[in-house]
Every structure is written in structure tokens, then in C-alpha cells.
Design a protein around this motif. Structure first.
Motif, PDB file in Angstrom:
ATOM      1  N   MET A   1       0.893  -1.180   0.000  1.00 41.57           N
ATOM      2  CA  MET A   1       0.000   0.000   0.000  1.00 41.57           C
ATOM      3  C   MET A   1       0.929   1.228   0.000  1.00 41.57           C
ATOM      4  N   LYS A   2       0.394   2.399  -0.220  1.00 41.46           N
ATOM      5  CA  LYS A   2       1.238   3.609  -0.315  1.00 41.46           C
ATOM      6  C   LYS A   2       1.944   3.813   1.023  1.00 41.46           C
ATOM      7  N   GLN A   3       3.241   4.174   0.939  1.00 37.87           N
ATOM      8  CA  GLN A   3       3.959   4.487   2.172  1.00 37.87           C
ATOM      9  C   GLN A   3       3.782   5.975   2.433  1.00 37.87           C
ATOM     10  N   LEU A   4       3.529   6.331   3.701  1.00 37.82           N
ATOM     11  CA  LEU A   4       3.283   7.743   4.002  1.00 37.82           C
ATOM     12  C   LEU A   4       4.611   8.455   4.180  1.00 37.82           C
ATOM     13  N   PRO A   5       4.774   9.643   3.655  1.00 32.79           N
ATOM     14  CA  PRO A   5       6.044  10.373   3.807  1.00 32.79           C
ATOM     15  C   PRO A   5       6.269  10.789   5.243  1.00 32.79           C
ATOM     16  N   ALA A   6       7.522  11.147   5.561  1.00 36.58           N
ATOM     17  CA  ALA A   6       7.881  11.463   6.950  1.00 36.58           C
ATOM     18  C   ALA A   6       7.116  12.679   7.439  1.00 36.58           C
ATOM     19  N   GLU A   7       6.946  13.700   6.588  1.00 33.42           N
ATOM     20  CA  GLU A   7       6.319  14.921   7.119  1.00 33.42           C
ATOM     21  C   GLU A   7       4.878  14.666   7.520  1.00 33.42           C
ATOM     22  N   PHE A   8       4.293  13.568   6.968  1.00 37.44           N
ATOM     23  CA  PHE A   8       2.914  13.269   7.396  1.00 37.44           C
ATOM     24  C   PHE A   8       2.888  13.025   8.895  1.00 37.44           C
ATOM     25  N   TYR A   9       3.886  12.278   9.395  1.00 41.10           N
ATOM     26  CA  TYR A   9       3.857  11.903  10.814  1.00 41.10           C
ATOM     27  C   TYR A   9       4.024  13.134  11.697  1.00 41.10           C
ATOM     28  N   GLN A  10       4.876  14.076  11.243  1.00 37.36           N
ATOM     29  CA  GLN A  10       5.004  15.295  12.059  1.00 37.36           C
ATOM     30  C   GLN A  10       3.702  16.075  12.057  1.00 37.36           C
ATOM     31  N   LEU A  11       3.100  16.210  10.857  1.00 31.51           N
ATOM     32  CA  LEU A  11       1.836  16.960  10.777  1.00 31.51           C
ATOM     33  C   LEU A  11       0.758  16.285  11.617  1.00 31.51           C
ATOM     34  N   MET A  12       0.728  14.945  11.569  1.00 32.38           N
ATOM     35  CA  MET A  12      -0.303  14.203  12.311  1.00 32.38           C
ATOM     36  C   MET A  12      -0.111  14.417  13.799  1.00 32.38           C
ATOM     37  N   GLU A  13       1.160  14.447  14.233  1.00 26.91           N
ATOM     38  CA  GLU A  13       1.412  14.639  15.665  1.00 26.91           C
ATOM     39  C   GLU A  13       0.978  16.038  16.086  1.00 26.91           C
ATOM     40  N   GLN A  14       1.276  17.016  15.214  1.00 24.12           N
ATOM     41  CA  GLN A  14       0.834  18.381  15.540  1.00 24.12           C
ATOM     42  C   GLN A  14      -0.685  18.435  15.597  1.00 24.12           C
ATOM     43  N   LEU A  15      -1.345  17.734  14.670  1.00 23.52           N
ATOM     44  CA  LEU A  15      -2.813  17.733  14.662  1.00 23.52           C
ATOM     45  C   LEU A  15      -3.331  17.117  15.948  1.00 23.52           C
ATOM     46  N   GLN A  16      -2.696  16.028  16.384  1.00 18.32           N
ATOM     47  CA  GLN A  16      -3.129  15.392  17.632  1.00 18.32           C
ATOM     48  C   GLN A  16      -2.932  16.347  18.798  1.00 18.32           C
ATOM     49  N   ALA A  17      -1.816  17.075  18.796  1.00 14.66           N
ATOM     50  CA  ALA A  17      -1.553  17.996  19.906  1.00 14.66           C
ATOM     51  C   ALA A  17      -2.597  19.110  19.911  1.00 14.66           C
ATOM     52  N   VAL A  18      -2.896  19.655  18.738  1.00 13.90           N
ATOM     53  CA  VAL A  18      -3.880  20.740  18.663  1.00 13.90           C
ATOM     54  C   VAL A  18      -5.251  20.211  19.061  1.00 13.90           C
ATOM     55  N   ASP A  19      -5.570  18.995  18.613  1.00 17.35           N
ATOM     56  CA  ASP A  19      -6.861  18.409  18.993  1.00 17.35           C
ATOM     57  C   ASP A  19      -6.960  18.269  20.499  1.00 17.35           C
ATOM     58  N   PHE A  20      -5.862  17.825  21.128  1.00 19.23           N
ATOM     59  CA  PHE A  20      -5.897  17.638  22.580  1.00 19.23           C
ATOM     60  C   PHE A  20      -6.082  18.973  23.282  1.00 19.23           C
ATOM     61  N   VAL A  21      -5.409  19.999  22.797  1.00 12.11           N
ATOM     62  CA  VAL A  21      -5.561  21.330  23.407  1.00 12.11           C
ATOM     63  C   VAL A  21      -6.998  21.796  23.260  1.00 12.11           C
ATOM     64  N   LEU A  22      -7.598  21.520  22.097  1.00 17.12           N
ATOM     65  CA  LEU A  22      -8.988  21.943  21.895  1.00 17.12           C
ATOM     66  C   LEU A  22      -9.926  21.193  22.826  1.00 17.12           C
ATOM     67  N   VAL A  23      -9.651  19.909  23.040  1.00 14.45           N
ATOM     68  CA  VAL A  23     -10.495  19.146  23.973  1.00 14.45           C
ATOM     69  C   VAL A  23     -10.382  19.752  25.365  1.00 14.45           C
ATOM     70  N   GLU A  24      -9.150  20.029  25.790  1.00 12.77           N
ATOM     71  CA  GLU A  24      -8.961  20.576  27.140  1.00 12.77           C
ATOM     72  C   GLU A  24      -9.641  21.929  27.271  1.00 12.77           C
ATOM     73  N   LEU A  25      -9.494  22.766  26.232  1.00 12.72           N
ATOM     74  CA  LEU A  25     -10.084  24.109  26.318  1.00 12.72           C
ATOM     75  C   LEU A  25     -11.596  24.026  26.312  1.00 12.72           C
ATOM     76  N   THR A  26     -12.136  23.068  25.539  1.00 15.78           N
ATOM     77  CA  THR A  26     -13.594  22.923  25.519  1.00 15.78           C
ATOM     78  C   THR A  26     -14.098  22.562  26.906  1.00 15.78           C
ATOM     79  N   LEU A  27     -13.445  21.586  27.528  1.00 14.89           N
ATOM     80  CA  LEU A  27     -13.886  21.163  28.863  1.00 14.89           C
ATOM     81  C   LEU A  27     -13.746  22.315  29.847  1.00 14.89           C
ATOM     82  N   TYR A  28     -12.646  23.083  29.696  1.00 14.26           N
ATOM     83  CA  TYR A  28     -12.436  24.218  30.616  1.00 14.26           C
ATOM     84  C   TYR A  28     -13.526  25.260  30.412  1.00 14.26           C
TER      85      TYR A  28
END
Lengths: 86, 77
Positions: A1-28
Motif C-alpha cells: 500500500m502507499k507508504q506515508l512520507p515522513a512529514e505526514f507523521y510530524q503533521l499528524m502529531e501536531q494535529l493530535q496535539a492541537v486536537d488535545f488542546v482543543l479538547v482541554e479548552l472545551t472542557l475548561y
């Protein structure tokens, strides 16, 4: 299957971090409706997330069905790798 | 010194069949001391928050078992 490029993993991690911050801010903000500072931060990260999702989806493809992401040709939101396979 | 884990010494009877547990530890998480969260709390960066499990520094309360107690103890890397 297609191999994902390296920058995808960095972007995905940033997306996860931003998502987590949004979850925390929503609850707050659920219990602190008047906190303008947190609302400003929430909107900042919401805008940030839109950019990140565009970048991630340009590499990975649609992240979510049901109208939350644009679909590719042919129908590809259910192609592998799935998020847990990435 | 302010700690998130407290200890107490249970009573050990001389007639206990098993080796007595001298010190027992219990967790006292930050929310006990903070109560209703005030605005403008210090925050982690998004990357740190993802690893720490919380966005707010004062609520950071990691668990390390006694064997890894010494090695790790600081903020998320």
C-alpha cells in the motif's frame, strides 16, 4: 500500500496535539463561560486545526466521512492505512 | 514539602501472620488543593500537553511505580 512520507507523521502529531488542546479548552470553557482569554486561545487553535487538517488530508486523504472531509476519486475514505495502522 | 502522595504507618500487631506493611502510600491529586480552577492557569505547550495528559501545569500528576520513581520524575519530555 502507499507508504506515508515522513512529514505526514510530524503533521499528524501536531494535529493530535492541537486536537488535545482543543479538547482541554472545551472542557475548561464548559465551566468557565466568561473566560475571554481562553476563548481567544480556543479560536486560535480552531483556526490552526483547519490549516493542519488541510495539510494532513492533502497527504493522507480524507480523515472523516459524512461530510467532515472532502472525498477523493474514487471513494477513498475507507482505504487503508486506517488511523490505527498508520 | 508539598507532595501529591502521602504516606501513613498502619498498626502492625505482633500476632500478624504475615510480614507487616510498614508504610502505605495514597494519592492526593492536585484538584483537591485547587478546587474551582482560576483563570489564566500556567499551560504546557501543545506537544508537552499531549504527553503530559493535561494542558494545565498545576494539574500534572504522573504516576511512577516505586521502581521507576528515582529515574523519572520531571516534566514530560
Amino acid at each position: 500500500m502507499k507508504q506515508l512520507p515522513a512529514e505526514f507523521y510530524q503533521l499528524m502529531e501536531q494535529l493530535q496535539a492541537v486536537d488535545f488542546v482543543l479538547v482541554e479548552l472545551t472542557l475548561y470553557l464548559d465551566t468557565h463561560n466568561g473566560d475571554a482569554e481562553a476563548i481567544k486561545q480556543y479560536n486560535h487553535y480552531a483556526k490552526e486545526r483547519k490549516k493542519l487538517v488541510k495539510a494532513v488530508e492533502s497527504i493522507y486523504g480524507p480523515l472523516m466521512p459524512f461530510g467532515h472531509s472532502y472525498a477523493g476519486q474514487p471513494w477513498n475514505w475507507d482505504d487503508s492505512p486506517w488511523p490505527w495502522q498508520v | 514539602m508539598f507532595t501529591l502522595y502521602k504516606t501513613y504507618q498502619p498498626y502492625a500487631s505482633p500476632f500478624d501472620p504475615c510480614k507487616p506493611i510498614k508504610v502505605k502510600t495514597y494519592s492526593t491529586p492536585p484538584n483537591l488543593y485547587i478546587g474551582f480552577q482560576p483563570p489564566n492557569f500556567p499551560q504546557f505547550t501543545p506537544m508537552e500537553a499531549l504527553r503530559a495528559g493535561t494542558l494545565w501545569k498545576p494539574f500534572y500528576d504522573p504516576y511512577y511505580n516505586p521502581y521507576e520513581k528515582a529515574s523519572k520524575g520531571g516534566y514530560p519530555s
